[in-house]
Design a protein around this motif. Structure first.
Motif, PDB file in Angstrom:
ATOM      1  N   GLY A  75      13.992   0.687  -8.911  1.00 30.29           N
ATOM      2  CA  GLY A  75      15.066  -0.154  -8.460  1.00 30.29           C
ATOM      3  C   GLY A  75      14.476   0.509  -6.618  1.00 30.29           C
ATOM      4  N   THR A  76      13.651   0.478  -6.459  1.00 27.27           N
ATOM      5  CA  THR A  76      12.878   1.020  -5.004  1.00 27.27           C
ATOM      6  C   THR A  76      13.409   0.020  -4.047  1.00 27.27           C
ATOM      7  OG1 THR A  76      10.238   2.178  -6.614  1.00 27.27           O
ATOM      8  CG2 THR A  76      10.657   1.536  -4.279  1.00 27.27           C
ATOM      9  N   PRO A  77      14.109   1.087  -3.454  1.00 30.27           N
ATOM     10  CA  PRO A  77      14.485  -0.370  -1.887  1.00 30.27           C
ATOM     11  C   PRO A  77      13.291  -0.772  -1.182  1.00 30.27           C
ATOM     12  CG  PRO A  77      15.444   1.638  -2.272  1.00 30.27           C
ATOM     13  CD  PRO A  77      14.355   2.168  -2.879  1.00 30.27           C
ATOM     14  N   GLY A  78      13.047  -1.889  -0.583  1.00 37.15           N
ATOM     15  CA  GLY A  78      12.257  -2.255   0.022  1.00 37.15           C
ATOM     16  C   GLY A  78      10.963  -2.869  -1.238  1.00 37.15           C
ATOM     17  N   TYR A  79      10.783  -3.392  -2.076  1.00 35.57           N
ATOM     18  CA  TYR A  79       9.740  -3.126  -2.717  1.00 35.57           C
ATOM     19  C   TYR A  79       9.463  -4.399  -2.981  1.00 35.57           C
ATOM     20  CZ  TYR A  79       5.999  -1.012  -5.886  1.00 35.57           C
ATOM     21  OH  TYR A  79       4.226  -0.969  -6.350  1.00 35.57           O
ATOM     22  N   VAL A  80       8.521  -4.798  -2.734  1.00 37.83           N
ATOM     23  CA  VAL A  80       9.191  -6.708  -2.800  1.00 37.83           C
ATOM     24  C   VAL A  80       7.359  -6.977  -3.342  1.00 37.83           C
ATOM     25  CG1 VAL A  80       8.500  -8.871  -1.971  1.00 37.83           C
ATOM     26  CG2 VAL A  80      10.029  -6.643  -1.358  1.00 37.83           C
ATOM     27  N   VAL A  81       7.352  -7.095  -4.920  1.00 36.01           N
ATOM     28  CA  VAL A  81       6.408  -7.783  -5.651  1.00 36.01           C
ATOM     29  C   VAL A  81       6.202  -9.188  -5.793  1.00 36.01           C
ATOM     30  CG1 VAL A  81       5.283  -7.949  -8.023  1.00 36.01           C
ATOM     31  CG2 VAL A  81       6.685  -5.312  -7.394  1.00 36.01           C
ATOM     32  N   VAL A  82       4.564 -10.152  -5.503  1.00 35.66           N
ATOM     33  CA  VAL A  82       4.853 -11.627  -4.986  1.00 35.66           C
ATOM     34  C   VAL A  82       3.895 -11.820  -5.748  1.00 35.66           C
ATOM     35  CG1 VAL A  82       4.029 -12.852  -3.510  1.00 35.66           C
ATOM     36  CG2 VAL A  82       5.403 -11.076  -2.539  1.00 35.66           C
ATOM     37  N   ASP A  83       3.844 -12.534  -7.167  1.00 33.44           N
ATOM     38  CA  ASP A  83       2.299 -13.364  -7.439  1.00 33.44           C
ATOM     39  C   ASP A  83       2.381 -14.520  -6.739  1.00 33.44           C
ATOM     40  OD1 ASP A  83       2.157 -15.511  -9.169  1.00 33.44           O
ATOM     41  OD2 ASP A  83       3.491 -14.883 -11.199  1.00 33.44           O
ATOM     42  N   SER A  84       1.071 -14.080  -6.896  1.00 30.48           N
ATOM     43  CA  SER A  84       0.294 -15.310  -5.893  1.00 30.48           C
ATOM     44  C   SER A  84      -0.627 -16.129  -6.746  1.00 30.48           C
ATOM     45  CB  SER A  84      -0.510 -14.287  -4.907  1.00 30.48           C
ATOM     46  OG  SER A  84      -1.966 -14.028  -5.665  1.00 30.48           O
ATOM     47  N   ARG A  85      -0.022 -16.696  -7.863  1.00 33.91           N
ATOM     48  CA  ARG A  85      -1.075 -17.239  -8.059  1.00 33.91           C
ATOM     49  C   ARG A  85       0.181 -18.709  -7.862  1.00 33.91           C
ATOM     50  NH1 ARG A  85      -0.122 -16.038 -14.426  1.00 33.91           N
ATOM     51  NH2 ARG A  85       2.203 -15.591 -13.403  1.00 33.91           N
ATOM     52  N   GLY A 130      10.091  -0.024   5.928  1.00 28.87           N
ATOM     53  CA  GLY A 130      10.358   0.466   4.401  1.00 28.87           C
ATOM     54  C   GLY A 130      10.212  -1.038   3.612  1.00 28.87           C
ATOM     55  N   VAL A 131       9.415  -2.351   4.093  1.00 26.21           N
ATOM     56  CA  VAL A 131       9.131  -3.120   3.259  1.00 26.21           C
ATOM     57  C   VAL A 131       8.038  -2.870   2.411  1.00 26.21           C
ATOM     58  CG1 VAL A 131       8.914  -5.589   2.752  1.00 26.21           C
ATOM     59  CG2 VAL A 131      11.003  -5.134   3.748  1.00 26.21           C
ATOM     60  N   GLN A 132       7.526  -2.870   0.952  1.00 27.44           N
ATOM     61  CA  GLN A 132       6.077  -2.077   0.742  1.00 27.44           C
ATOM     62  C   GLN A 132       5.877  -3.765   0.223  1.00 27.44           C
ATOM     63  OE1 GLN A 132       3.648  -0.369   0.193  1.00 27.44           O
ATOM     64  NE2 GLN A 132       2.702  -1.788  -0.495  1.00 27.44           N
ATOM     65  N   VAL A 133       5.586  -4.766  -0.258  1.00 24.38           N
ATOM     66  CA  VAL A 133       4.617  -5.463  -0.347  1.00 24.38           C
ATOM     67  C   VAL A 133       3.414  -5.514  -1.008  1.00 24.38           C
ATOM     68  CG1 VAL A 133       3.808  -8.126  -0.995  1.00 24.38           C
ATOM     69  CG2 VAL A 133       5.216  -7.646   1.314  1.00 24.38           C
ATOM     70  N   VAL A 134       3.683  -6.166  -2.895  1.00 29.58           N
ATOM     71  CA  VAL A 134       2.940  -5.763  -3.378  1.00 29.58           C
ATOM     72  C   VAL A 134       2.097  -7.479  -4.306  1.00 29.58           C
ATOM     73  CG1 VAL A 134       2.331  -4.974  -6.069  1.00 29.58           C
ATOM     74  CG2 VAL A 134       3.425  -3.716  -4.559  1.00 29.58           C
ATOM     75  N   THR A 135       1.219  -7.277  -4.129  1.00 29.08           N
ATOM     76  CA  THR A 135       0.752  -8.752  -4.338  1.00 29.08           C
ATOM     77  C   THR A 135       0.109  -8.746  -5.814  1.00 29.08           C
ATOM     78  OG1 THR A 135      -1.528  -8.625  -3.481  1.00 29.08           O
ATOM     79  CG2 THR A 135       0.346  -9.820  -1.616  1.00 29.08           C
ATOM     80  N   TYR A 136      -0.260 -10.086  -6.761  1.00 31.26           N
ATOM     81  CA  TYR A 136      -0.865  -9.845  -7.691  1.00 31.26           C
ATOM     82  C   TYR A 136      -1.066 -11.449  -7.850  1.00 31.26           C
ATOM     83  CZ  TYR A 136       2.991 -11.693 -10.842  1.00 31.26           C
ATOM     84  OH  TYR A 136       4.264 -12.356 -11.407  1.00 31.26           O
ATOM     85  N   CYS A 137      -2.637 -11.418  -8.390  1.00 28.60           N
ATOM     86  CA  CYS A 137      -2.773 -12.754  -9.407  1.00 28.60           C
ATOM     87  C   CYS A 137      -2.839 -12.566 -11.356  1.00 28.60           C
ATOM     88  CB  CYS A 137      -4.036 -12.988  -8.449  1.00 28.60           C
ATOM     89  SG  CYS A 137      -4.440 -14.488  -9.039  1.00 28.60           S
ATOM     90  N   TRP A 138      -3.706 -13.116 -11.636  1.00 28.56           N
ATOM     91  CA  TRP A 138      -3.541 -13.580 -13.366  1.00 28.56           C
ATOM     92  C   TRP A 138      -4.628 -12.143 -13.809  1.00 28.56           C
ATOM     93  CZ3 TRP A 138      -2.853 -16.094 -17.018  1.00 28.56           C
ATOM     94  CH2 TRP A 138      -2.205 -17.129 -16.723  1.00 28.56           C
ATOM     95  N   GLY A 139      -5.569 -11.061 -13.301  1.00 32.86           N
ATOM     96  CA  GLY A 139      -6.218  -9.895 -13.910  1.00 32.86           C
ATOM     97  C   GLY A 139      -7.228  -9.367 -12.932  1.00 32.86           C
TER      98      GLY A 139
END
Length: 150
Positions: free
Chosen positions: A35-45, A79-88
């Motif tokens: 539950g890391t505060p400010g951690y936002v995972v973004v699906d870019s697909r 404090g906001v950390q964005v993490v992006t991901y796509c297919w592979g």
């Protein structure tokens, strides 16, 4: 030829920079579980890929919409950390998405392996029917361990 200290210094700088801007599915899983505060995972697909399955807790923001919609979907600030991901690993969509967030001033990392390795490592993913999970692929994760201990 540079001396050993110079070569090591260049290598240290190179790998520190990679770790500054890249993460992997195990580290993302750990951050989400904690539950890391400010951690936002973004699906870019796209929408069809999102509907097929995505990381629990991820937000959906296709790369083409990041410039126009990031502020309404992802909070900005310290404090906001964005993490992006796509297919592979065969897709550079997460890289392009991370670039768009970086242009907007966000602190951002790319999740190596993408959705493919999330699923292959045996982590739970979300589908329209609810949460789902596949057994870990022993070529990507240890069969009986929680992590690869790397």
């Amino acid at each position: 030829m540079p001396n050993t200290a110079t070569r090591n210094s260049a290598a240290v700088s190179h790998f520190e920079e990679r770790l500054r801007f890249e993460t992997d599915v195990s580290d993302v899983h750990a951050a989400l579980e904690a539950g890391t505060p400010g951690y936002v995972v973004v699906d870019s697909r796209g929408a069809q890929a999102w509907a097929q399955g995505h990381l629990p807790g991820a937000v959906h923001l296709p790369t083409a919409q990041i410039a126009a919609r990031a502020a309404e979907v992802v909070p900005a600030g310290d404090g906001v950390q964005v993490v992006t991901y796509c297919w592979g690993p065969g897709c550079n969509g997460a890289t392009r998405a991370a670039l768009e967030f970086a242009k907007l001033g966000y602190q951002v990392k790319e999740m190596l392996g993408g959705y493919e390795y999330w699923v292959r490592e045996g982590f739970t993913f979300q589908t329209p029917a609810g949460p789902d999970r596949r057994p870990a692929d022993e070529l990507t994760a240890p069969r009986w361990a929680v992590s690869c201990d790397c």
